[in-house]
Scaffold this active site. Structure first.
Site, mmCIF file in Angstrom:
data_model
loop_
_atom_site.group_PDB
_atom_site.id
_atom_site.type_symbol
_atom_site.label_atom_id
_atom_site.label_comp_id
_atom_site.label_asym_id
_atom_site.label_seq_id
_atom_site.Cartn_x
_atom_site.Cartn_y
_atom_site.Cartn_z
ATOM 1 N N ASN A 51 41.292 42.366 45.396
ATOM 2 C CA ASN A 51 42.183 42.053 44.551
ATOM 3 C C ASN A 51 44.058 42.034 45.088
ATOM 4 O O ASN A 51 44.238 41.206 44.739
ATOM 5 C CB ASN A 51 42.125 42.689 43.428
ATOM 6 C CG ASN A 51 43.711 43.318 42.338
ATOM 7 O OD1 ASN A 51 43.153 41.291 42.486
ATOM 8 N ND2 ASN A 51 43.335 43.273 41.616
ATOM 9 N N PRO A 88 38.893 49.200 48.561
ATOM 10 C CA PRO A 88 37.964 48.460 49.597
ATOM 11 C C PRO A 88 38.151 46.713 50.187
ATOM 12 O O PRO A 88 37.160 46.191 49.294
ATOM 13 C CB PRO A 88 37.210 49.151 49.543
ATOM 14 C CG PRO A 88 37.011 50.283 48.685
ATOM 15 C CD PRO A 88 38.184 49.478 47.344
ATOM 16 N N GLU A 89 38.838 46.380 51.099
ATOM 17 C CA GLU A 89 39.013 45.017 51.205
ATOM 18 C C GLU A 89 38.049 44.682 52.487
ATOM 19 O O GLU A 89 37.722 45.952 52.891
ATOM 20 C CB GLU A 89 39.942 43.915 50.716
ATOM 21 C CG GLU A 89 40.861 44.502 49.777
ATOM 22 C CD GLU A 89 41.433 43.619 48.796
ATOM 23 O OE1 GLU A 89 41.458 42.694 49.619
ATOM 24 O OE2 GLU A 89 42.494 44.012 48.027
ATOM 25 N N ARG A 145 40.749 42.605 37.716
ATOM 26 C CA ARG A 145 40.942 41.036 37.327
ATOM 27 C C ARG A 145 42.246 41.649 36.714
ATOM 28 O O ARG A 145 43.551 39.932 35.906
ATOM 29 C CB ARG A 145 40.063 41.340 35.707
ATOM 30 C CG ARG A 145 40.308 42.355 34.389
ATOM 31 C CD ARG A 145 39.544 42.106 33.387
ATOM 32 N NE ARG A 145 40.611 42.783 32.491
ATOM 33 C CZ ARG A 145 39.978 43.245 32.228
ATOM 34 N NH1 ARG A 145 38.416 44.481 32.261
ATOM 35 N NH2 ARG A 145 40.491 45.015 31.229
ATOM 36 N N LYS A 186 32.455 42.080 52.724
ATOM 37 C CA LYS A 186 32.502 44.176 52.452
ATOM 38 C C LYS A 186 31.791 45.370 52.517
ATOM 39 O O LYS A 186 31.716 46.237 51.724
ATOM 40 C CB LYS A 186 33.325 44.068 50.821
ATOM 41 C CG LYS A 186 34.635 42.746 51.125
ATOM 42 C CD LYS A 186 34.688 43.250 49.654
ATOM 43 C CE LYS A 186 35.221 42.761 48.727
ATOM 44 N NZ LYS A 186 36.257 42.864 47.276
#
Ligand SMILES: [Zn+2]
Length: 269
Positions: free
Chosen positions: A166, A2-3, A257, A51
């Site tokens: 990400n 989710p962004e 990451r 968010k």
């Protein structure tokens, strides 16, 4: 993952169904708020900030963060008790009006606070990419506050600008030909990166599938994200995958990451 655009869309859906309606029941399944009951109050608004998804009711705000796996589902109650599409034990917040039931599953965070504390509770966030008060200059200023930080980590930091996860951080770096490990100080067009982030989230905020390439074909909806080993859509070289994170990310086992990039289009300086 989710962004900001995902949260915006879920908030818009809940807003259309719930705002203006009274809560027939309110079930918060987290220990700190298990006794909070807002039944009988009208839902005044459902909004997104970065968010975070914010449900405004009874002078209080129910704030949730989806983190990695969270999702809000909306079920109509016209046909009786709904069949949830996620396991019941992952439900953290169940809000029912006469017509709908909204269920927040696997929420990474759920807090309730008085509405008057809103600005204080959100004060840690940078400018909201999808907010009405979006401020690109302020976002650039905050990003530059730590010039040594890799751009791929800086744009994920919600204190600098709110809404990027990400997928977008990888796509934005590709679109600007910048390797994610490049220090902020060495990024030539930082305002351009911020502007691209804003445009991508804006165009995707009401789409059911996120597209950054302009193509709705499943295999090429993104330039680099999730495409390691595949051919770069620009130079036909191979997309690489690597890790970029700070020590605390490694300890927490965070999957954000993971970076994706084209070594030819995004040379590391
Ligand atoms: Zn390439």
């Amino acid at each position: 993952m989710p962004e900001g655009d995902t949260v915006f869309r879920q908030a818009a859906q809940l807003h259309r169904a719930l705002t203006g309606h009274r809560l027939k029941s309110c079930d918060l399944r987290v220990p700190d708020y298990a006794t909070v009951d807002l039944t009988g109050h009208r839902i005044d608004d459902v909004t997104a900030h970065g968010k975070y998804l914010l449900i405004h009711t009874g002078g209080m705000i129910i704030r949730s963060h989806l983190k990695m796996d969270g999702v809000w589902h909306l079920y109509p109650l016209a046909d009786g008790t709904p069949r949830w599409r996620r396991p019941g034990h992952t439900a953290r917040c169940i809000l029912s009006t006469a017509e709908h039931q909204a269920v927040g599953f696997a929420l990474g965070e759920l807090v309730v606070f008085p509405a008057m504390e809103l600005s204080q509770q959100q004060s840690h966030l940078g400018p909201d990419l999808l907010g009405a008060d979006w401020d690109p200059q302020e976002a650039v200023r905050r990003l530059r506050s730590r010039p040594e930080r890799p751009i791929g980590l800086a744009v994920l930091d919600q204190r600098y600008l709110a809404g990027i996860g990400n997928v977008y951080r990888n796509e934005i770096c590709f679109l600007h030909g910048v390797h994610p490990a490049t220090p902020v100080a060495e990024v030539v067009d930082l305002p351009g990166i911020v502007d691209t982030a804003h445009r991508l989230l804006q165009v995707n905020r009401l789409r059911s599938r996120r597209v950054t390439t302009g193509s709705a074909t499943a295999a090429v909806r993104s330039w680099v994200y999730g495409r390691d080993g595949q051919l770069c859509l620009r130079c036909r070289g191979r997309i690489h995958r690597a890790e970029l994170g700070e020590e605390q990310d490694r300890r927490r086992g965070r999957t954000d990451r993971i970076i994706f990039f084209c070594p030819h289009c995004q040379p590391q300086t």
